[in-house]
Design a protein around this motif. Sequence first.
Motif, PDB file in Angstrom:
ATOM      1  N   ASP A 152       0.833  -1.208   0.000  1.00  0.00           N
ATOM      2  CA  ASP A 152       0.000   0.000   0.000  1.00  0.00           C
ATOM      3  C   ASP A 152       0.864   1.254   0.000  1.00  0.00           C
ATOM      4  OD1 ASP A 152      -2.231  -1.488  -0.039  1.00  0.00           O
ATOM      5  OD2 ASP A 152      -2.751  -1.258   2.089  1.00  0.00           O
ATOM      6  N   LYS A 153       1.916   1.231   0.823  1.00  0.00           N
ATOM      7  CA  LYS A 153       2.815   2.388   0.895  1.00  0.00           C
ATOM      8  C   LYS A 153       3.475   2.655  -0.438  1.00  0.00           C
ATOM      9  CE  LYS A 153       5.109   2.438   5.250  1.00  0.00           C
ATOM     10  NZ  LYS A 153       6.446   2.241   5.794  1.00  0.00           N
ATOM     11  N   GLY A 154       3.752   1.564  -1.189  1.00  0.00           N
ATOM     12  CA  GLY A 154       4.491   1.699  -2.437  1.00  0.00           C
ATOM     13  C   GLY A 154       3.662   2.331  -3.548  1.00  0.00           C
ATOM     14  N   SER A 155       2.353   2.439  -3.368  1.00  0.00           N
ATOM     15  CA  SER A 155       1.415   2.989  -4.367  1.00  0.00           C
ATOM     16  C   SER A 155       1.765   2.547  -5.793  1.00  0.00           C
ATOM     17  CB  SER A 155       1.343   4.522  -4.275  1.00  0.00           C
ATOM     18  OG  SER A 155       2.633   5.092  -4.387  1.00  0.00           O
ATOM     19  N   PHE A 156       1.605   1.235  -6.023  1.00  0.00           N
ATOM     20  CA  PHE A 156       1.882   0.683  -7.350  1.00  0.00           C
ATOM     21  C   PHE A 156       0.694   0.904  -8.277  1.00  0.00           C
ATOM     22  CE2 PHE A 156       4.605  -1.479  -4.478  1.00  0.00           C
ATOM     23  CZ  PHE A 156       5.796  -1.497  -5.159  1.00  0.00           C
ATOM     24  N   SER A 198       1.834  -4.422 -15.695  1.00  0.00           N
ATOM     25  CA  SER A 198       2.864  -5.452 -15.830  1.00  0.00           C
ATOM     26  C   SER A 198       4.253  -4.891 -15.570  1.00  0.00           C
ATOM     27  CB  SER A 198       2.818  -6.060 -17.241  1.00  0.00           C
ATOM     28  OG  SER A 198       1.679  -6.858 -17.348  1.00  0.00           O
ATOM     29  N   SER A 199       4.427  -3.628 -15.888  1.00  0.00           N
ATOM     30  CA  SER A 199       5.761  -3.059 -15.732  1.00  0.00           C
ATOM     31  C   SER A 199       6.148  -2.904 -14.264  1.00  0.00           C
ATOM     32  CB  SER A 199       5.832  -1.701 -16.443  1.00  0.00           C
ATOM     33  OG  SER A 199       4.965  -0.800 -15.787  1.00  0.00           O
ATOM     34  N   SER A 200       5.185  -2.931 -13.374  1.00  0.00           N
ATOM     35  CA  SER A 200       5.524  -2.733 -11.970  1.00  0.00           C
ATOM     36  C   SER A 200       5.741  -4.057 -11.227  1.00  0.00           C
ATOM     37  CB  SER A 200       4.436  -1.918 -11.268  1.00  0.00           C
ATOM     38  OG  SER A 200       3.237  -2.664 -11.237  1.00  0.00           O
ATOM     39  N   ARG A 228       7.598  -7.310  -6.660  1.00  0.00           N
ATOM     40  CA  ARG A 228       8.263  -8.501  -6.146  1.00  0.00           C
ATOM     41  C   ARG A 228       9.292  -8.101  -5.081  1.00  0.00           C
ATOM     42  NH1 ARG A 228       8.777 -11.710 -10.968  1.00  0.00           N
ATOM     43  NH2 ARG A 228      10.341 -10.197 -11.549  1.00  0.00           N
ATOM     44  N   LYS A 229      10.017  -7.030  -5.358  1.00  0.00           N
ATOM     45  CA  LYS A 229      11.038  -6.572  -4.413  1.00  0.00           C
ATOM     46  C   LYS A 229      10.403  -6.111  -3.091  1.00  0.00           C
ATOM     47  CE  LYS A 229      14.967  -3.394  -4.038  1.00  0.00           C
ATOM     48  NZ  LYS A 229      14.741  -3.383  -2.595  1.00  0.00           N
TER      49      LYS A 229
END
Lengths: 555, 555
Positions: free
Chosen positions: A512-516, A520-522, A527-528
């Motif tokens: 959630d923090k990462g706001s993806f 597909s590109s993300s 994964r990281k």
Amino acid sequence: MAKKNPPLRIIPLGGLDGIGKNMTVVECGQDMVLIDAGLMFPDDSQPGIDLVLPDYTYVLENEDKLRGIIVTHGHEDHTGALPYLLQDLNNKVPIFSSKLTLGFIEGKLAEFRIRSPKFREVKSGSHINLGCISVDFFSMTHSIPGALGVYIKSPQGTVMHTGDFKLDQTPIDGVTPDYAAISRFAKQGVDLLLSDSTNATVPGFTKSEAEVGPTLNEVIKNAPGRVFVASFSSHIHRLQQICNAAKASGRKIVVTGRSMLTNTRVARELGYLTIDESDIIDAYDVNGIPDDQIVVMCTGSQGEPLSALSRMANGEHKTLSIHSGDTVIISATPVPGNEKAVQQVINSLAKLGCTVVDKSTKLVHVSGHGSQEELKLMLTMAKPTYFMPVHGEAVHLRAHAKLARKVGIPEDHIFVLDNGDTLEVRGGVVKVGPTVESGIVYVDGLRIGDTDPIVLRDRQKLANDGMVTVVAVVSMKKKRIDAIDFSTRGVSFSIDEEFGADAEDAIRKAVDKGSFDFTSSSTGALRKVVRDALSNFIWNRTRTRPMIIPVVMEV
Amino acid sequence: MAKKNPPLRIIPLGGLDGIGKNMTVVECGQDMVLIDAGLMFPDDSQPGIDLVLPDYTYVLENEDKLRGIIVTHGHEDHTGALPYLLQDLNNKVPIFSSKLTLGFIEGKLAEFRIRSPKFREVKSGSHINLGCISVDFFSMTHSIPGALGVYIKSPQGTVMHTGDFKLDQTPIDGVTPDYAAISRFAKQGVDLLLSDSTNATVPGFTKSEAEVGPTLNEVIKNAPGRVFVASFSSHIHRLQQICNAAKASGRKIVVTGRSMLTNTRVARELGYLTIDESDIIDAYDVNGIPDDQIVVMCTGSQGEPLSALSRMANGEHKTLSIHSGDTVIISATPVPGNEKAVQQVINSLAKLGCTVVDKSTKLVHVSGHGSQEELKLMLTMAKPTYFMPVHGEAVHLRAHAKLARKVGIPEDHIFVLDNGDTLEVRGGVVKVGPTVESGIVYVDGLRIGDTDPIVLRDRQKLANDGMVTVVAVVSMKKKRIDAIDFSTRGVSFSIDEEFGADAEDAIRKAVDKGSFDFTSSSTGALRKVVRDALSNFIWNRTRTRPMIIPVVMEV
């Protein structure tokens, strides 16, 4: 001029970074000869690797020049790379060695289904010409019969290679080192000597193989029950002495262990090992015979878990068992790295109540390599102008170099090299030449090649810390994680419902923090984040860092 | 009557299955004393394990009886379980030992934030009463100062426990074994002797620690450059001799390595190690000083990769480096299993061009454990009626039992036991009693407990063969596999597009054959089919069998 008079080049491809995988190229112009093609067994830092070979790319790239392969003796660190090398060569190259060595090689090649190799038997006194390179063979003594040294002549200079050796004046087969030949070659001139360094840190003179006999006789004669003798299966001299001792005390001989059965068969067929047919019995027929009339000759002197001795010690052998009152002779020394495995077998045997005799208490083993006095003697007999110590770890090569300085070889005439370095001989003068491609090659299952160091690092990490696979199923439409699943292996905690829920929570929060944007590109970035979040969560909860394998599946 | 007169019970919880994790319970009625609380370091068969402890459940279950813990000396195989045990006990139990031992324990407990332990300093001649059990302490010599043996009296009988020992007539601190006390106790009567078996297979008499001094003096005096001496950091007598040798040849002393810094500090504070302040310098200040005026005392005698010696050998030490012309003394012997690691460090040092001196060439180390003659002497001095060899592997305990028979102790008065077995003494007569819970406990990260053997097996499998995670996303609605994904670690092949497509194919075929109904109840079966299909596919393609981790996700 260099083209007209190409140098004699000596290229060690193996044997200078440890005891094993010996392989040396001798090359002069358009002619090349290979001395030995050995393997090394992997150590703890190479988990899961079956075998280690020298990188022989240089030989393959110059196959058109290769006139022959010379094998100094039949130990695997001199022969074990042959099946792989022969398969990689396009043409059949002749292999020159003694009868026994060829006999052992034949068996190994048959396992690889390599048919009708070009064997050329030689012996002490043989002389062969391989292009502009000529080779004379002379007998040496070692912990296997049929060991040979070589004297090489070429238009640019001469080289003597000792092979592995000790200087045994009372060898079991009576074949002493051919001192006359060595002296003759010394008189003709040895520009460069290559000599075995295995025991270069050991003072004195290695004891003769014959000195083991009386101890074996005494122990076997006085043993109240069965006697089991574990030894190297290629050490035919030792096996002969065991058989002699058995016969002297009226005992029958039983042979067990795959390589022990094979090697005794080959050695008997070729006349290197003498056992009367009536003195040898099959393991299946042992039961009627009183315990004090039996000697079992077996594999397992290195504590190998699947060997005959280990199986017998653990009560897992098909036909033979060891009991209280029996005697076990470990007629060998542990190869470095095997000490603990051997000690484990000895403990198992002690628990059975049998007597264990090894070289720490009685003279039931002597080394097959010459100690400092022998190495100095070899140097003074061969009288080389230049010297390169071979067959040893860094410490052995340097100790051997020190011995050479002691007997008067000038510092700048001694070459302590690494695999892939070359020496060039021109008109008898030796200099260091350019290096060639070299290194190690792993055999791992069917794959033969340069196993990525990352693979070995990963294996060690997996062994130390175990692993957790985390699968996140991601819905691209709903732009969220649909499901998370954990699998673990080799970790000391278990992911129960609560642990799993908390871990899932930690991952979802991090995502959630990462706001993806959930495209597909993300996926890589996602994964990281999943991996790092889980790794930190587990560290905080358990103070362990298993390997995390994050899988992001899009649906 | 048994209730009125409970027996004296001796319960070894550790120390009988190997050299390490020594722990012995002495119990009489409502009183219990623990002798030593040691750890063992894991071996190759225990990958990723930090430490191995004895299972001390029995001590915890009888905590109400526990009157004290006696520690014979400050080595980790006698003290290392203390932090764990003390944390598991509800009450503060007094710990009895010599000043130095308590000093070493204090540092270890501080690392675990265990505050104000109940330390009770004792020395040779001390007598304490712990309930109905009384304990007399007597000095012994070992490879650490402050080693004590104990003589235990109880209403039912007497026991002598040697601790670890050698019989050194010329110890560095002048504190010889207290033979007078041993003889006095022998006269009072020793029903049962427990004696150190570590060197029971070694003939003769172990050399005195003092014999190492002259060699250290000679090597350090004649060394042209810096001298580095690697030793056990708790071996204060050895360190004293190194410091004396340094001073004698006008060299300053540099100390490096965490435990070496800690232990020399503690030993100096407590008066066990004497170094003039002016003779010791900080590693940061070494650069102005000529090489031949420096001795570096460092950790790393076991080849530990992160130790000071390894770092210096590999050029990775913060402040110190080793160069050509320097001398390195390995003043220790490799603990079994460390031989190869030590050899690797020696090779690195040889490549740097420095001289390596170890016990194979000079007398720079002697054992701290008594050999056969000392063990027999101990038996004849203590004159026990019954005997139990302790502290050793199976082979050592049995060799020690044999020595006891030689000095006249009858076979049926000698007890070779396993951990958890008990001896019961009633009116001076010793018999085997019922066994108690025992075993080993692993420390693995924060977790202390009985790590599942499966975890260790999995780790070995992962190390040898690597792993492949296969995720199959299954659509329950469409009754089919939607997607398959592979991740690998530690395998020698890579799953490229073709490999992956073929593997997927093999899995889909196997699943089709299985005719699953794709309900939640079939997930387990589906997982098995996926795993087996992939495992077989990989075997056929590579002849390797990595661990397969199948994950079936339903969507």
